[in-house]
Design a protein around this motif. Sequence first.
Motif, PDB file in Angstrom:
ATOM      1  N   PHE A  84       0.720  -1.390  -0.107  1.00 21.40           N
ATOM      2  CA  PHE A  84      -0.024  -0.038  -0.199  1.00 21.40           C
ATOM      3  C   PHE A  84       0.920   1.328  -0.062  1.00 21.40           C
ATOM      4  N   THR A  85       1.866   1.445   0.983  1.00 21.69           N
ATOM      5  CA  THR A  85       2.685   2.467   0.868  1.00 21.69           C
ATOM      6  C   THR A  85       3.334   2.793  -0.494  1.00 21.69           C
ATOM      7  N   LYS A  86       3.877   1.663  -1.063  1.00 23.14           N
ATOM      8  CA  LYS A  86       4.620   1.912  -2.264  1.00 23.14           C
ATOM      9  C   LYS A  86       3.793   2.395  -3.277  1.00 23.14           C
ATOM     10  N   LYS A  87       2.434   1.794  -3.455  1.00 22.78           N
ATOM     11  CA  LYS A  87       1.538   2.256  -4.425  1.00 22.78           C
ATOM     12  C   LYS A  87       1.184   3.606  -4.157  1.00 22.78           C
ATOM     13  N   LEU A  88       1.125   4.154  -2.733  1.00 21.63           N
ATOM     14  CA  LEU A  88       0.594   5.166  -2.365  1.00 21.63           C
ATOM     15  C   LEU A  88       1.745   6.407  -2.779  1.00 21.63           C
ATOM     16  N   LYS A  89       2.817   6.064  -2.789  1.00 26.75           N
ATOM     17  CA  LYS A  89       4.275   6.685  -2.938  1.00 26.75           C
ATOM     18  C   LYS A  89       4.344   6.991  -4.570  1.00 26.75           C
ATOM     19  N   ASP A  90       3.828   5.756  -5.318  1.00 30.86           N
ATOM     20  CA  ASP A  90       3.916   6.053  -6.510  1.00 30.86           C
ATOM     21  C   ASP A  90       2.913   6.949  -7.269  1.00 30.86           C
ATOM     22  N   LYS A  91       1.773   6.790  -6.695  1.00 31.68           N
ATOM     23  CA  LYS A  91       0.618   7.659  -7.189  1.00 31.68           C
ATOM     24  C   LYS A  91       0.688   9.117  -6.548  1.00 31.68           C
ATOM     25  N   THR A  92       1.069   9.430  -5.503  1.00 34.18           N
ATOM     26  CA  THR A  92       0.942  10.650  -5.001  1.00 34.18           C
ATOM     27  C   THR A  92       2.220  11.273  -4.745  1.00 34.18           C
ATOM     28  N   HIS A  93       3.429  10.536  -4.784  1.00 38.30           N
ATOM     29  CA  HIS A  93       4.781  11.147  -4.166  1.00 38.30           C
ATOM     30  C   HIS A  93       4.686  11.469  -2.840  1.00 38.30           C
ATOM     31  N   TYR A  94       3.653  10.563  -1.935  1.00 35.88           N
ATOM     32  CA  TYR A  94       3.902  10.587  -0.647  1.00 35.88           C
ATOM     33  C   TYR A  94       5.289  10.319   0.063  1.00 35.88           C
ATOM     34  N   LYS A  95       6.009  11.242   0.860  1.00 40.51           N
ATOM     35  CA  LYS A  95       7.266  10.922   1.204  1.00 40.51           C
ATOM     36  C   LYS A  95       7.244  10.265   2.669  1.00 40.51           C
ATOM     37  N   SER A  96       6.335  10.429   3.561  1.00 41.36           N
ATOM     38  CA  SER A  96       6.502  10.074   4.844  1.00 41.36           C
ATOM     39  C   SER A  96       6.106   8.460   5.055  1.00 41.36           C
ATOM     40  N   SER A  97       6.525   7.787   6.351  1.00 42.82           N
ATOM     41  CA  SER A  97       6.092   6.842   6.505  1.00 42.82           C
ATOM     42  C   SER A  97       4.759   6.848   6.934  1.00 42.82           C
ATOM     43  N   VAL A  98       3.945   5.860   6.370  1.00 51.62           N
ATOM     44  CA  VAL A  98       2.458   5.759   6.553  1.00 51.62           C
ATOM     45  C   VAL A  98       1.661   5.107   7.942  1.00 51.62           C
ATOM     46  N   TRP A  99       2.129   4.028   8.215  1.00 49.36           N
ATOM     47  CA  TRP A  99       1.653   3.142   9.095  1.00 49.36           C
ATOM     48  C   TRP A  99       2.407   3.353  10.401  1.00 49.36           C
ATOM     49  N   GLN A 100       1.559   2.977  11.704  1.00 47.14           N
ATOM     50  CA  GLN A 100       2.142   2.751  12.793  1.00 47.14           C
ATOM     51  C   GLN A 100       2.742   1.434  12.825  1.00 47.14           C
ATOM     52  N   ASP A 101       4.097   1.680  13.432  1.00 45.65           N
ATOM     53  CA  ASP A 101       4.814   0.356  13.258  1.00 45.65           C
ATOM     54  C   ASP A 101       4.291  -1.164  13.679  1.00 45.65           C
TER      55      ASP A 101
END
Length: 162
Positions: A84-101
Amino acid sequence: MSRYIRSKRYGGTFFFTVTLKDRHSSMLVNHVDLLRESVRHVKSRRPFEIVAWVVLPDHIHAVWRLPKGDNDFSRRWQLIKILFTKKLKDKTHYKSSVWQDRFWEHEIKSDNDLRAHIHYCYLNPVKHGYVLSTCNWPYSSFHRDVKLGLFDLHWNGLLPNE
């Protein structure tokens, strides 16, 4: 400090809460298509049954049943989060960590426990004030269960005997 030990039960049924780092985000519902793709991909490689699922803006509740001889729910969540994080970063260029560990997990031990956690999933959008009725929240397996005849569309959280 106590140390939490995860269940090692093979083929078990488990309730999960998985949360974003930003508890004020609506990222999960804004990008639910990416989440669904990520879950489908992981599920195709590491099968599990989704007993119940609800996606809220900043967290997920789910009940999964693992295959016999398998207890690796942690790896499945890890893969879903990574994808999900990879897809989000590819689509939106989101830079930060997304999920709680980490995530929270509870091993389901009885039919009543299972029913209570399914109800918890389906009532959660109402509890948080997003909708007045479970049937109005689109990001839930509740609608699948209505089609299967397991719930009435206008279910309010109570069973006839309650």
